[in-house]
Design a protein around this motif. Structure first.
Motif, PDB file in Angstrom:
ATOM      1  N   GLU A  75      -8.583  -2.869  59.947  1.00 54.13           N
ATOM      2  CA  GLU A  75      -8.608  -3.778  60.585  1.00 54.13           C
ATOM      3  C   GLU A  75     -10.183  -4.211  60.641  1.00 54.13           C
ATOM      4  N   ASN A  76     -10.869  -5.112  59.926  1.00 59.18           N
ATOM      5  CA  ASN A  76     -12.191  -5.600  59.812  1.00 59.18           C
ATOM      6  C   ASN A  76     -12.487  -6.863  60.931  1.00 59.18           C
ATOM      7  N   MET A  77     -13.573  -6.799  61.056  1.00 62.85           N
ATOM      8  CA  MET A  77     -14.142  -7.924  62.111  1.00 62.85           C
ATOM      9  C   MET A  77     -13.545  -7.539  63.594  1.00 62.85           C
ATOM     10  N   LYS A  89      -4.342 -12.934  53.967  1.00 58.05           N
ATOM     11  CA  LYS A  89      -5.202 -14.223  54.031  1.00 58.05           C
ATOM     12  C   LYS A  89      -6.237 -13.918  53.495  1.00 58.05           C
ATOM     13  N   GLY A  90      -7.236 -14.822  52.994  1.00 51.11           N
ATOM     14  CA  GLY A  90      -8.547 -14.855  52.422  1.00 51.11           C
ATOM     15  C   GLY A  90      -9.588 -14.514  53.491  1.00 51.11           C
ATOM     16  N   GLY A  91     -10.615 -14.082  53.196  1.00 48.85           N
ATOM     17  CA  GLY A  91     -11.770 -13.975  53.813  1.00 48.85           C
ATOM     18  C   GLY A  91     -11.778 -12.703  54.750  1.00 48.85           C
ATOM     19  N   VAL A  92     -10.729 -11.894  54.765  1.00 49.10           N
ATOM     20  CA  VAL A  92     -10.706 -11.035  56.048  1.00 49.10           C
ATOM     21  C   VAL A  92     -11.655  -9.527  55.790  1.00 49.10           C
ATOM     22  N   GLY A  93     -12.156  -9.440  54.415  1.00 47.32           N
ATOM     23  CA  GLY A  93     -12.836  -8.468  54.283  1.00 47.32           C
ATOM     24  C   GLY A  93     -12.506  -7.514  53.072  1.00 47.32           C
ATOM     25  N   LYS A  94     -11.482  -7.816  52.162  1.00 50.25           N
ATOM     26  CA  LYS A  94     -10.971  -7.171  51.062  1.00 50.25           C
ATOM     27  C   LYS A  94     -12.264  -6.643  50.296  1.00 50.25           C
ATOM     28  N   SER A  95     -13.182  -7.442  49.954  1.00 58.10           N
ATOM     29  CA  SER A  95     -14.197  -7.319  48.869  1.00 58.10           C
ATOM     30  C   SER A  95     -15.254  -6.232  49.307  1.00 58.10           C
ATOM     31  N   THR A  96     -15.448  -6.597  50.745  1.00 57.80           N
ATOM     32  CA  THR A  96     -16.578  -5.669  51.554  1.00 57.80           C
ATOM     33  C   THR A  96     -16.018  -4.516  51.688  1.00 57.80           C
ATOM     34  N   VAL A  97     -14.579  -4.169  51.796  1.00 58.26           N
ATOM     35  CA  VAL A  97     -14.034  -3.072  52.209  1.00 58.26           C
ATOM     36  C   VAL A  97     -14.097  -2.186  50.966  1.00 58.26           C
ATOM     37  N   ALA A 157     -10.472  -7.363  40.801  1.00 59.70           N
ATOM     38  CA  ALA A 157      -9.416  -8.070  40.133  1.00 59.70           C
ATOM     39  C   ALA A 157      -9.191  -9.649  40.728  1.00 59.70           C
ATOM     40  N   ASP A 158     -10.202  -9.978  41.478  1.00 66.48           N
ATOM     41  CA  ASP A 158     -10.105 -11.380  41.925  1.00 66.48           C
ATOM     42  C   ASP A 158     -10.704 -12.153  40.763  1.00 66.48           C
ATOM     43  N   ILE A 159     -10.117 -12.551  39.751  1.00 68.53           N
ATOM     44  CA  ILE A 159     -10.749 -13.081  38.474  1.00 68.53           C
ATOM     45  C   ILE A 159     -11.281 -14.463  38.691  1.00 68.53           C
ATOM     46  N   PHE A 192     -13.478  -1.720  61.771  1.00 67.72           N
ATOM     47  CA  PHE A 192     -14.877  -2.081  61.686  1.00 67.72           C
ATOM     48  C   PHE A 192     -15.341  -3.414  62.421  1.00 67.72           C
ATOM     49  N   PRO A 193     -16.480  -2.995  63.139  1.00 65.24           N
ATOM     50  CA  PRO A 193     -17.230  -4.198  63.907  1.00 65.24           C
ATOM     51  C   PRO A 193     -17.585  -5.215  62.949  1.00 65.24           C
ATOM     52  N   ILE A 194     -17.880  -6.485  63.864  1.00 66.30           N
ATOM     53  CA  ILE A 194     -18.475  -7.602  63.192  1.00 66.30           C
ATOM     54  C   ILE A 194     -20.059  -7.050  63.204  1.00 66.30           C
ATOM     55  N   GLU A 195     -20.581  -7.063  61.908  1.00 69.75           N
ATOM     56  CA  GLU A 195     -21.805  -6.871  61.727  1.00 69.75           C
ATOM     57  C   GLU A 195     -22.448  -6.916  60.357  1.00 69.75           C
ATOM     58  N   ARG A 196     -23.467  -7.619  60.091  1.00 74.38           N
ATOM     59  CA  ARG A 196     -23.997  -7.767  58.838  1.00 74.38           C
ATOM     60  C   ARG A 196     -24.600  -6.644  58.175  1.00 74.38           C
ATOM     61  N   PRO A 197     -24.599  -6.223  56.952  1.00 75.17           N
ATOM     62  CA  PRO A 197     -25.317  -5.018  56.446  1.00 75.17           C
ATOM     63  C   PRO A 197     -26.700  -4.744  56.795  1.00 75.17           C
ATOM     64  N   PRO A 241      -7.322 -10.628  44.926  1.00 77.84           N
ATOM     65  CA  PRO A 241      -7.478 -11.657  45.835  1.00 77.84           C
ATOM     66  C   PRO A 241      -6.335 -11.887  46.764  1.00 77.84           C
ATOM     67  N   PRO A 242      -6.552 -12.585  47.786  1.00 75.93           N
ATOM     68  CA  PRO A 242      -5.611 -12.748  48.912  1.00 75.93           C
ATOM     69  C   PRO A 242      -3.992 -13.281  48.327  1.00 75.93           C
ATOM     70  N   GLY A 243      -3.131 -12.625  48.916  1.00 78.41           N
ATOM     71  CA  GLY A 243      -1.686 -13.343  48.915  1.00 78.41           C
ATOM     72  C   GLY A 243      -1.196 -12.561  47.737  1.00 78.41           C
TER      73      GLY A 243
HETATM   74  N1  LIG Z   1     -17.522  -6.438  59.481  1.00 86.39           N
HETATM   75  C1  LIG Z   1     -18.064  -7.601  59.031  1.00 86.39           C
HETATM   76  N2  LIG Z   1     -18.822  -8.196  59.892  1.00 86.39           N
HETATM   77  C2  LIG Z   1     -19.475  -9.295  59.465  1.00 86.39           C
HETATM   78  N3  LIG Z   1     -19.190  -9.913  58.311  1.00 86.39           N
HETATM   79  C3  LIG Z   1     -18.255  -9.548  57.493  1.00 86.39           C
HETATM   80  C4  LIG Z   1     -17.695  -8.387  57.764  1.00 86.39           C
HETATM   81  N4  LIG Z   1     -16.631  -8.085  56.704  1.00 86.39           N
HETATM   82  C5  LIG Z   1     -16.879  -9.074  55.940  1.00 86.39           C
HETATM   83  N5  LIG Z   1     -17.685  -9.939  56.381  1.00 86.39           N
HETATM   84  C6  LIG Z   1     -18.332 -11.171  55.704  1.00 86.39           C
HETATM   85  O1  LIG Z   1     -17.266 -12.091  55.568  1.00 86.39           O
HETATM   86  C7  LIG Z   1     -17.093 -12.787  54.535  1.00 86.39           C
HETATM   87  C8  LIG Z   1     -15.815 -12.439  53.721  1.00 86.39           C
HETATM   88  O2  LIG Z   1     -15.896 -11.106  53.483  1.00 86.39           O
HETATM   89  P1  LIG Z   1     -15.094 -10.722  52.137  1.00 86.39           P
HETATM   90  O3  LIG Z   1     -15.643 -11.561  51.053  1.00 86.39           O
HETATM   91  O4  LIG Z   1     -15.355  -8.993  51.858  1.00 86.39           O
HETATM   92  O5  LIG Z   1     -13.422 -11.072  52.332  1.00 86.39           O
HETATM   93  P2  LIG Z   1     -12.413 -11.226  51.317  1.00 86.39           P
HETATM   94  O6  LIG Z   1     -11.167 -10.904  51.972  1.00 86.39           O
HETATM   95  O7  LIG Z   1     -12.890 -10.406  50.164  1.00 86.39           O
HETATM   96  O8  LIG Z   1     -12.490 -12.669  50.869  1.00 86.39           O
HETATM   97  P3  LIG Z   1     -11.461 -13.446  49.734  1.00 86.39           P
HETATM   98  O9  LIG Z   1     -10.156 -13.433  50.287  1.00 86.39           O
HETATM   99  O10 LIG Z   1     -12.336 -14.613  49.743  1.00 86.39           O
HETATM  100  O11 LIG Z   1     -11.599 -12.601  48.587  1.00 86.39           O
HETATM  101  C9  LIG Z   1     -18.303 -12.190  53.584  1.00 86.39           C
HETATM  102  O12 LIG Z   1     -19.384 -13.260  53.870  1.00 86.39           O
HETATM  103  C10 LIG Z   1     -18.525 -11.063  54.171  1.00 86.39           C
HETATM  104  O13 LIG Z   1     -19.991 -10.488  53.883  1.00 86.39           O
END
Ligand SMILES: Nc1ncnc2c1ncn2[C@@H]1O[C@H](COP(=O)(O)OP(=O)(O)OP(=O)(O)O)[C@@H](O)[C@H]1O
Ligand SMILES: [Mg+2]
Length: 244
Positions: A170-172, A12-20, A40-42, A207-212, A118-120
């Motif tokens: 496990e993110n968020m 799935k998208g938006g789960v935090g791959k790029s953050t991790v 690699a998310d071109i 990882f908890p839900i927390e902004r940097p 990228p997701p998927g």
């Molecule tokens: N643990 C967290 N707490 C709060 N916000 C977070 C956390 N992890 C990620 N985010 C935020 O959630 C959003 C999605 O995260 P990220 O871009 O890392 O996901 P992704 O899986 O790479 O998305 P995509 O599938 O679009 O590439 C971003 O705005 C990121 O800053």
């Protein structure tokens, strides 16, 4: 010596791959490792903004030079498109871009080369599988069942391709309540654990839900002394242990 290749995947998208990917790369570098990170998310690159890099890579003797930030060597299609225009490419071209990132970029000597996917299970993961044979994978999910179910499909594809799953992140996962210090679970519990069990793997981190936050070194990078910064250091330690 060849670097250890690690890709960060999810269904799935938006789960935090790029953050991790970005924070694991920085944490490995903080532990003294030589690290490269390929975005690699071109189409949907986000590493440049997360790490706050706005530079165009130079070419020296026909080799693209990675951009270094926080000790990590980076390459992203976002560096090549500073005007933030959408990347328009057909499937086969994506493989060529990945190949260029792998073989034409002057990475020098690396201990780890990370890939933010990228997701998927589309063209890019398949192209990457053709290009890199000894890939280890970290599967990212949220605790929400749907996210972990979809992540399972990405992980199951990994198992079929013969790549090794290092574990699940496990993110968020939870919010640390400011009043009573108790964790709250807005997306439910155990998604990561269930996913790890179905992939016959392990949960590497929650990882908890927390902004940097304001003291963070960049928009998407946690400070090394913050709670999550320390958790990322433990994740980096685990990755080193599991790959050496
Ligand atoms: N643990 C967290 N707490 C709060 N916000 C977070 C956390 N992890 C990620 N985010 C935020 O959630 C959003 C999605 O995260 P990220 O871009 O890392 O996901 P992704 O899986 O790479 O998305 P995509 O599938 O679009 O590439 C971003 O705005 C990121 O800053
Ligand atoms: Mg991403």
């Amino acid at each position: 010596m060849k670097p250890v290749h690690v890709s960060i995947v999810s269904g799935k998208g938006g789960v935090g791959k790029s953050t991790v990917s970005a924070n694991l790369a920085v944490s490995l570098s903080r532990l003294g490792k030589k690290v490269g990170l390929i975005d690699a998310d071109i189409y949907g690159f986000s590493i440049p903004s997360m790490m706050e890099v706005r530079m165009e890579p130079e070419t020296v003797q026909e080799r693209l030079q990675p951009i270094e930030k926080f000790g990590v060597k980076l390459m992203s299609s976002g560096f090549l498109r500073l005007d933030n225009q959408p990347v328009v490419m057909r499937g086969p071209m994506l493989g060529r871009v990945l190949k260029t990132f792998l073989h034409t970029v002057d990475w020098g000597e690396l201990d780890y080369l990370l890939f933010d996917l990228p997701p998927g299970t589309g063209d890019i993961p398949l192209d990457l599988h053709d290009l890199v044979k000894d890939m280890r994978e970290i599967v990212v999910t949220t605790p929400h069942e749907t996210a972990s179910e979809v992540a399972f499909r990405a992980g199951a594809m990994t198992a079929r391709t013969g790549n090794e799953i290092l574990g699940v992140v496990e993110n968020m996962s939870y919010i640390q309540c400011g009043c009573c210090d108790k964790p709250l679970y807005p997306f439910g519990e155990n998604g990561g654990k269930q996913l790890a069990e179905s992939l016959r793997s392990r949960v590497l981190a929650q990882f908890p839900i927390e902004r940097p936050g304001q003291e963070a070194p960049a928009l998407g990078i946690y400070h090394e002394d913050s709670l999550i910064g320390r958790q990322y250091r433990e994740l980096a330690d685990d990755v080193i242990r599991l790959t050496s």
